[in-house]
Write an enzyme that holds these catalytic residues in place. Structure first.
Site, PDB file in Angstrom:
ATOM      1  N   LYS A  72       0.864  -1.037   0.254  1.00 55.79           N
ATOM      2  CA  LYS A  72      -0.100  -0.143   0.148  1.00 55.79           C
ATOM      3  C   LYS A  72       1.187   1.501   0.288  1.00 55.79           C
ATOM      4  CE  LYS A  72      -1.701   3.334   2.673  1.00 55.79           C
ATOM      5  NZ  LYS A  72      -1.360   4.168   2.488  1.00 55.79           N
ATOM      6  N   GLY A 120       7.090   4.488   8.457  1.00 55.21           N
ATOM      7  CA  GLY A 120       6.279   5.906   8.353  1.00 55.21           C
ATOM      8  C   GLY A 120       6.144   6.666   9.636  1.00 55.21           C
ATOM      9  N   SER A 121       5.576   7.041  10.266  1.00 58.82           N
ATOM     10  CA  SER A 121       5.825   7.352  11.927  1.00 58.82           C
ATOM     11  C   SER A 121       5.708   6.220  12.878  1.00 58.82           C
ATOM     12  CB  SER A 121       4.079   8.689  11.255  1.00 58.82           C
ATOM     13  OG  SER A 121       3.351   7.790  11.986  1.00 58.82           O
ATOM     14  N   THR A 122       6.377   7.232  13.756  1.00 60.38           N
ATOM     15  CA  THR A 122       6.237   6.586  14.906  1.00 60.38           C
ATOM     16  C   THR A 122       4.612   6.020  15.841  1.00 60.38           C
ATOM     17  OG1 THR A 122       8.448   7.316  15.509  1.00 60.38           O
ATOM     18  CG2 THR A 122       7.182   6.255  17.210  1.00 60.38           C
ATOM     19  N   GLU A 123       3.839   6.957  15.636  1.00 61.59           N
ATOM     20  CA  GLU A 123       3.161   7.089  15.767  1.00 61.59           C
ATOM     21  C   GLU A 123       2.229   5.735  15.683  1.00 61.59           C
ATOM     22  OE1 GLU A 123       0.649  10.679  15.276  1.00 61.59           O
ATOM     23  OE2 GLU A 123      -1.406  10.188  16.236  1.00 61.59           O
ATOM     24  N   GLY A 147       3.612   3.135  13.579  1.00 59.91           N
ATOM     25  CA  GLY A 147       4.616   2.501  13.698  1.00 59.91           C
ATOM     26  C   GLY A 147       4.349   1.484  15.046  1.00 59.91           C
ATOM     27  N   GLU A 206       9.891   0.669  10.144  1.00 62.01           N
ATOM     28  CA  GLU A 206      10.937   1.575   9.952  1.00 62.01           C
ATOM     29  C   GLU A 206      10.493   2.663  10.279  1.00 62.01           C
ATOM     30  OE1 GLU A 206      12.934   4.620   8.773  1.00 62.01           O
ATOM     31  OE2 GLU A 206      12.738   3.249   6.576  1.00 62.01           O
ATOM     32  N   CYS A 236      13.156  10.280   7.160  1.00 57.85           N
ATOM     33  CA  CYS A 236      13.780   9.942   8.714  1.00 57.85           C
ATOM     34  C   CYS A 236      15.235   9.893   8.699  1.00 57.85           C
ATOM     35  CB  CYS A 236      12.222   8.201   8.145  1.00 57.85           C
ATOM     36  SG  CYS A 236      13.761   7.540   6.983  1.00 57.85           S
ATOM     37  N   GLU A 292      10.459  15.207  15.469  1.00 60.26           N
ATOM     38  CA  GLU A 292      10.603  14.474  13.950  1.00 60.26           C
ATOM     39  C   GLU A 292      10.307  15.947  13.099  1.00 60.26           C
ATOM     40  OE1 GLU A 292       9.708  11.873  12.161  1.00 60.26           O
ATOM     41  OE2 GLU A 292      11.797  11.404  10.777  1.00 60.26           O
TER      42      GLU A 292
HETATM   43  P1  NDP Z   1       2.599   7.398   8.298  1.00 59.24           P
HETATM   44  O1  NDP Z   1       2.246   6.972   9.256  1.00 59.24           O
HETATM   45  O2  NDP Z   1       0.435   8.269   9.019  1.00 59.24           O
HETATM   46  O3  NDP Z   1       2.399   7.317   6.350  1.00 59.24           O
HETATM   47  C1  NDP Z   1       2.883   5.985   6.683  1.00 59.24           C
HETATM   48  C2  NDP Z   1       1.734   4.920   5.805  1.00 59.24           C
HETATM   49  O4  NDP Z   1       0.545   4.512   6.551  1.00 59.24           O
HETATM   50  C3  NDP Z   1       0.877   5.683   4.279  1.00 59.24           C
HETATM   51  O5  NDP Z   1       1.130   4.638   3.639  1.00 59.24           O
HETATM   52  C4  NDP Z   1      -0.243   5.733   5.563  1.00 59.24           C
HETATM   53  O6  NDP Z   1      -1.719   6.057   4.878  1.00 59.24           O
HETATM   54  C5  NDP Z   1      -0.593   4.750   5.998  1.00 59.24           C
HETATM   55  N1  NDP Z   1      -1.365   4.742   7.290  1.00 59.24           N
HETATM   56  C6  NDP Z   1      -1.532   5.730   8.327  1.00 59.24           C
HETATM   57  N2  NDP Z   1      -2.647   5.510   9.031  1.00 59.24           N
HETATM   58  C7  NDP Z   1      -2.548   3.758   9.263  1.00 59.24           C
HETATM   59  C8  NDP Z   1      -2.638   2.973   9.854  1.00 59.24           C
HETATM   60  N3  NDP Z   1      -3.451   2.751  11.147  1.00 59.24           N
HETATM   61  N4  NDP Z   1      -2.946   1.515  10.031  1.00 59.24           N
HETATM   62  C9  NDP Z   1      -1.668   0.969   8.759  1.00 59.24           C
HETATM   63  N5  NDP Z   1      -1.237   2.295   7.728  1.00 59.24           N
HETATM   64  C10 NDP Z   1      -1.501   3.471   8.373  1.00 59.24           C
HETATM   65  O7  NDP Z   1       2.481   8.978   7.651  1.00 59.24           O
HETATM   66  P2  NDP Z   1       2.356  10.424   7.749  1.00 59.24           P
HETATM   67  O8  NDP Z   1       2.630  10.443   6.428  1.00 59.24           O
HETATM   68  O9  NDP Z   1       0.655  10.546   8.230  1.00 59.24           O
HETATM   69  O10 NDP Z   1       3.050  11.627   8.408  1.00 59.24           O
HETATM   70  C11 NDP Z   1       3.324  11.940   9.746  1.00 59.24           C
HETATM   71  C12 NDP Z   1       4.062  12.594   9.983  1.00 59.24           C
HETATM   72  O11 NDP Z   1       5.098  10.946   9.964  1.00 59.24           O
HETATM   73  C13 NDP Z   1       5.854  13.246   9.275  1.00 59.24           C
HETATM   74  O12 NDP Z   1       5.361  14.194   9.390  1.00 59.24           O
HETATM   75  C14 NDP Z   1       6.684  12.434   9.591  1.00 59.24           C
HETATM   76  O13 NDP Z   1       6.811  12.740  10.729  1.00 59.24           O
HETATM   77  C15 NDP Z   1       6.705  10.930   9.500  1.00 59.24           C
HETATM   78  N6  NDP Z   1       6.464  10.545   8.485  1.00 59.24           N
HETATM   79  C16 NDP Z   1       8.182   9.089   8.806  1.00 59.24           C
HETATM   80  C17 NDP Z   1       8.991   8.895   7.984  1.00 59.24           C
HETATM   81  C18 NDP Z   1       9.620   8.044   8.135  1.00 59.24           C
HETATM   82  O14 NDP Z   1      10.311   7.871   6.975  1.00 59.24           O
HETATM   83  N7  NDP Z   1       9.921   7.908   8.898  1.00 59.24           N
HETATM   84  C19 NDP Z   1       8.133   8.884   7.527  1.00 59.24           C
HETATM   85  C20 NDP Z   1       6.412   9.615   6.498  1.00 59.24           C
HETATM   86  C21 NDP Z   1       5.668  10.448   8.000  1.00 59.24           C
HETATM   87  P3  NDP Z   1      -2.330   7.605   4.151  1.00 59.24           P
HETATM   88  O15 NDP Z   1      -0.825   7.464   3.216  1.00 59.24           O
HETATM   89  O16 NDP Z   1      -3.089   7.239   3.437  1.00 59.24           O
HETATM   90  O17 NDP Z   1      -1.865   8.178   5.537  1.00 59.24           O
END
Ligand code: NDP
Length: 487
Positions: free
Chosen positions: A193, A245-248, A250, A267, A301, A398
């Site tokens: 996804k 993606g985000s720690t939250e 994760g 990650e 990241c 971050e």
């Molecule tokens: P998210 O962690 O929300 O997004 C990463 C992926 O997870 C996207 O494909 C997202 O879909 C998907 N996702 C969102 N919610 C869920 C869930 N509950 N269960 C499973 N998958 C989910 O990051 P954001 O794009 O919202 O960015 C927010 C913050 O996160 C940024 O400001 C940054 O600080 C951090 N971030 C860190 C990254 C890293 O590589 N460390 C990468 C991206 C963001 P969708 O895109 O549709 O929301």
């Protein structure tokens, strides 16, 4: 849209525009889901628009996969795992991966232009970093596919099964390659996804996968927002989850997966220290600082978002850094001269603005070169905060934008203490002339990757991943294969 130089140094000349043509890319008005080897309309009947963040121009309508769609994709991956892909010998899998790598290279310009349109990153980065590295990941893992029995995982390591993979928007194609290549090389099948704001290069990759002739269902690409990600993570038919993606999010995923028996790698975020000692070659270090935090608009990241500079050289380093930042060109991502592109989305811009306002409110000094931002789209100027203390929000959270927080230190011990004073632990940088000091620092920094006299260098052979709230598991190298093997 023209690139706007941030220069105010009195130079009376300007770069001529050098736009990359977007003609090479055909964007369809609407995209379905890539399931079982073909594009199909979503059972949900829903779709959303993906935008060009540099202009807010709608690019395409993309399917929003619902529960029934996730179910269909997982069933198709399961069938391919049991009937075709999971049974292929490694040397056969390798041929497909080599084919994907070569087609990415052949269509590199198309991928680069599409990535810059959908993500907002400068074409010189998508062209010179994202796309070549994506191809390199498939080449590298193709090489492993028939050698897994000699990789130290026992004589016959087995794949896990169906991998559910959720990726972010900062390196859309590259993250897809990081997820798919090792999973496929080790014999797993995938449901991927992409992020809501950047689905287009993953959908182009779906075309490449079809062109490369992989058995239907081996790779399924389902678009949608966080709800789709959550459905995939929670699906009972998935054996392994890989998330970036985000720690939250994760943490939510870790809770969902706990006790299910699913394998998991995460990650997540970072707040890396880039440590500059007084004996470092300063011009080289300044280039490294710029690359560390302003590459990809700071949407990285492992970005070097906390500069720790030795007090005795803090003045000259900051002066030269500011002079260098005044030469960066911000504007049209498709212009080959552009250094800083658009912020990927309105919510991300809001987040950056909020954290920058907090930095000012907490008393740090904000600086940006004079910089005219384009009228449309999402933009943020390169920004440096000095006078930052460790308790400031901009030193702890971050920001994921082109914002650098500068702190100082006096001794190596203090540098280590400050660098490690973070809940994250993904990466760090060290700038010094002394090899012994590099080793001393690398042993003490709690970070998955430590770069010495360089920053943000990536190689598929080099494992990448974090400690603490930056997640667990490694991607790349031999260590990255372990995440996809039942060994
Ligand atoms: P998210 O962690 O929300 O997004 C990463 C992926 O997870 C996207 O494909 C997202 O879909 C998907 N996702 C969102 N919610 C869920 C869930 N509950 N269960 C499973 N998958 C989910 O990051 P954001 O794009 O919202 O960015 C927010 C913050 O996160 C940024 O400001 C940054 O600080 C951090 N971030 C860190 C990254 C890293 O590589 N460390 C990468 C991206 C963001 P969708 O895109 O549709 O929301």
């Amino acid at each position: 849209m023209a690139s706007v130089s941030t220069t105010t140094s009195g130079a009376d000349w300007e770069y001529a525009p050098a736009p990359e043509s977007r003609e090479i890319v055909t964007i369809r008005p609407e995209y379905g889901l890539f399931v079982n080897g073909e594009f199909v309309p979503p059972a949900s009947g829903e779709s959303f628009t993906t935008l060009n963040p540099a202009s807010e121009e709608p690019l395409a309508r993309v399917a929003q996969a619902g529960a029934a769609d996730v179910d269909r994709a997982v069933a198709s991956a399961r069938k391919a795992f049991e009937a075709t892909w999971g049974r292929l010998p490694g040397q056969e899998r390798a041929k497909y991966l080599y084919r994907i790598a070569r087609v990415i290279q052949e269509r590199a310009r198309e991928f680069a232009v599409l990535e810059s349109l959908d993500n907002g990153k400068p074409i010189k980065e998508s062209r010179d970093v994202d796309v070549p590295l994506a191809a390199a990941h498939f080449f590298y893992h193709a090489g492993w596919a028939d050698k897994l029995g000699y990789a130290g995982f026992g004589p016959d390591p087995r794949p896990i099964g169906v991998a559910g993979q959720v990726i972010p928007w900062n390196f859309p194609l590259l993250m897809a390659a990081w997820k798919l290549a090792p999973a496929l090389a080790t014999g797993n099948t995938c449901v991927l996804k992409p992020a809501e704001t950047t689905p287009l290069t993953a959908l182009l990759l779906a075309e490449v996968i079809a062109e490369a002739g992989l058995p239907p269902g081996t790779v399924n690409i389902i678009t949608g927002d966080g709800r789709t990600g959550a459905e995939l993570v929670g699906h009972g038919g998935v054996d392994k989850i890989a998330f970036t993606g985000s720690t939250e999010v994760g943490k939510q995923i870790a809770e969902t997966v706990a006790g299910t028996g699913k394998r998991l790698t995460l990650e997540l975020g970072g707040k890396a220290a880039n440590v500059v000692f007084d004996d470092a070659p300063i011009d080289q270090a300044v280039e490294g600082i710029v690359n560390g935090i302003f590459f990809n608009q700071g949407h990285v990241c492992c970005a070097g978002s906390r500069l720790l500079v030795q007090e005795s050289v803090a003045g000259p380093v900051l002066d030269r850094l500011k002079r260098r930042l005044a030469t960066l060109r911000l504007g049209d991502p498709l212009d080959k001269n552009t250094d800083i592109g658009a912020i990927n989305s309105r919510p991300q811009l809001d987040k950056i603005e909020g954290l920058v306002a907090a930095g000012e409110a907490e008393g740090a000094q904000r600086w940006s070169p004079p910089c005219q931002l384009p009228a449309k789209g999402y933009w943020f100027p390169p920004t440096v905060f000095s006078g930052v203390s460790q308790s400031h929000k901009i030193a702890r959270e971050e920001i994921f934008g082109p914002v650098l927080s500068v702190l100082t230190f006096r001794t190596p011990e203090e540098a280590v203490a400050k660098a490690n004073n973070t809940p994250y632990g993904l990466s760090a940088g060290v700038w010094t002339e002394k090899g012994s000091r590099i080793l001393w620092m690398a042993q003490r920094l709690r970070a998955g990757v430590v770069w010495a006299n360089t920053y943000n260098r990536f190689d598929p052979a080099s494992p990448f991943g974090g400690y603490q709230e930056s997640g667990f598991g490694r991607e790349g190298g031999r260590a990255g294969l372990a995440a996809y093997l039942d060994a």
